[in-house]
Design a protein around this motif. Structure first.
Motif, PDB file in Angstrom:
ATOM      1  N   UNK A  14      47.368  41.859  30.579  1.00 35.98           N
ATOM      2  CA  UNK A  14      47.731  40.921  30.693  1.00 35.98           C
ATOM      3  C   UNK A  14      47.462  39.580  29.877  1.00 35.98           C
ATOM      4  N   UNK A  15      47.403  38.361  29.833  1.00 39.43           N
ATOM      5  CA  UNK A  15      47.664  37.478  29.056  1.00 39.43           C
ATOM      6  C   UNK A  15      45.952  36.896  28.405  1.00 39.43           C
ATOM      7  N   UNK A  16      45.570  37.720  27.367  1.00 40.06           N
ATOM      8  CA  UNK A  16      44.321  37.439  26.818  1.00 40.06           C
ATOM      9  C   UNK A  16      43.538  36.199  26.609  1.00 40.06           C
ATOM     10  N   UNK A  17      44.504  35.069  27.324  1.00 37.62           N
ATOM     11  CA  UNK A  17      44.371  33.346  27.224  1.00 37.62           C
ATOM     12  C   UNK A  17      42.969  33.486  28.632  1.00 37.62           C
ATOM     13  N   UNK A  18      43.480  34.171  29.489  1.00 47.73           N
ATOM     14  CA  UNK A  18      42.257  34.355  30.546  1.00 47.73           C
ATOM     15  C   UNK A  18      41.164  34.418  30.518  1.00 47.73           C
ATOM     16  N   UNK A  19      40.228  33.259  31.386  1.00 50.92           N
ATOM     17  CA  UNK A  19      39.046  33.488  31.129  1.00 50.92           C
ATOM     18  C   UNK A  19      38.427  34.244  32.201  1.00 50.92           C
ATOM     19  N   UNK A  20      36.986  34.389  32.621  1.00 48.57           N
ATOM     20  CA  UNK A  20      36.784  34.186  34.355  1.00 48.57           C
ATOM     21  C   UNK A  20      37.235  34.179  35.294  1.00 48.57           C
ATOM     22  N   UNK A  50      43.507  44.430  22.048  1.00 48.80           N
ATOM     23  CA  UNK A  50      41.945  43.686  22.318  1.00 48.80           C
ATOM     24  C   UNK A  50      41.649  44.003  24.331  1.00 48.80           C
ATOM     25  N   UNK A  51      40.367  44.021  24.278  1.00 49.36           N
ATOM     26  CA  UNK A  51      39.883  44.037  25.749  1.00 49.36           C
ATOM     27  C   UNK A  51      39.545  43.627  25.925  1.00 49.36           C
ATOM     28  N   UNK A  52      39.583  43.050  27.215  1.00 49.07           N
ATOM     29  CA  UNK A  52      38.250  42.103  28.130  1.00 49.07           C
ATOM     30  C   UNK A  52      37.298  43.019  29.718  1.00 49.07           C
ATOM     31  N   UNK A  53      35.851  42.699  29.164  1.00 48.12           N
ATOM     32  CA  UNK A  53      35.746  43.294  29.599  1.00 48.12           C
ATOM     33  C   UNK A  53      34.976  41.862  31.381  1.00 48.12           C
ATOM     34  N   UNK A  54      35.245  42.092  32.058  1.00 51.73           N
ATOM     35  CA  UNK A  54      34.618  41.086  32.917  1.00 51.73           C
ATOM     36  C   UNK A  54      33.451  41.639  33.930  1.00 51.73           C
ATOM     37  N   UNK A  55      32.240  41.303  33.621  1.00 56.77           N
ATOM     38  CA  UNK A  55      30.864  42.522  35.181  1.00 56.77           C
ATOM     39  C   UNK A  55      29.966  41.197  35.750  1.00 56.77           C
ATOM     40  N   UNK A  62      29.334  37.917  33.518  1.00 56.63           N
ATOM     41  CA  UNK A  62      29.946  38.820  31.679  1.00 56.63           C
ATOM     42  C   UNK A  62      31.453  38.812  31.708  1.00 56.63           C
ATOM     43  N   UNK A  63      31.452  38.309  30.406  1.00 54.11           N
ATOM     44  CA  UNK A  63      33.130  38.430  29.743  1.00 54.11           C
ATOM     45  C   UNK A  63      32.696  38.865  28.586  1.00 54.11           C
TER      46      UNK A  63
END
Length: 112
Positions: A14-20, A50-55, A62-63
């Motif tokens: 994904x594009x790491x600029x994405x937020x929640x 880079x890894x982003x975790x959405x929970x 949480x991001x």
């Protein structure tokens, strides 16, 4: 962060600029998953550094983000859009270990 019932990896980068909001929309629209189902969802960038975790924990979202300065994360190549991990596999993945090889090479009583 409260331990999730299930950890899912979004296989495509994904594009790491994405937020929640952007990641939640991707989960719903592209992956057919509900961001508030009690699971944790991990996303990777194209370079796998880079890894982003959405929970969602029941009260809020949480991001989190983790970045490697050397090497890359071992990410699955799968035919499906999402890939489920056990808590133990997740710990190996974020530590930068080739968790897929460990699972395949381990004796049956070690496997997760």
């Amino acid at each position: 962060m409260i331990a999730p019932e299930q950890i899912w990896l979004a296989v495509e980068p994904i594009d790491m600029r994405l937020g929640i909001d952007g990641l939640s929309a991707r989960l719903q629209n592209s992956l057919g998953r509900a961001p508030c189902d009690g699971s944790a969802y991990a996303f990777i960038n194209r370079a796998r550094t880079r890894v982003k975790v959405l929970r969602w924990d029941g009260t809020g979202v949480w991001l989190s983000q983790r970045r490697l300065h050397r090497g890359s994360f071992s990410w699955p190549a799968a035919d499906t859009a999402v890939f489920a991990l056990s808590a133990e596999q997740w710990q190996w993945l974020v530590a930068g270990v080739e968790w897929q090889r460990l699972s395949a090479a381990a004796p049956a009583h070690w496997r997760v």
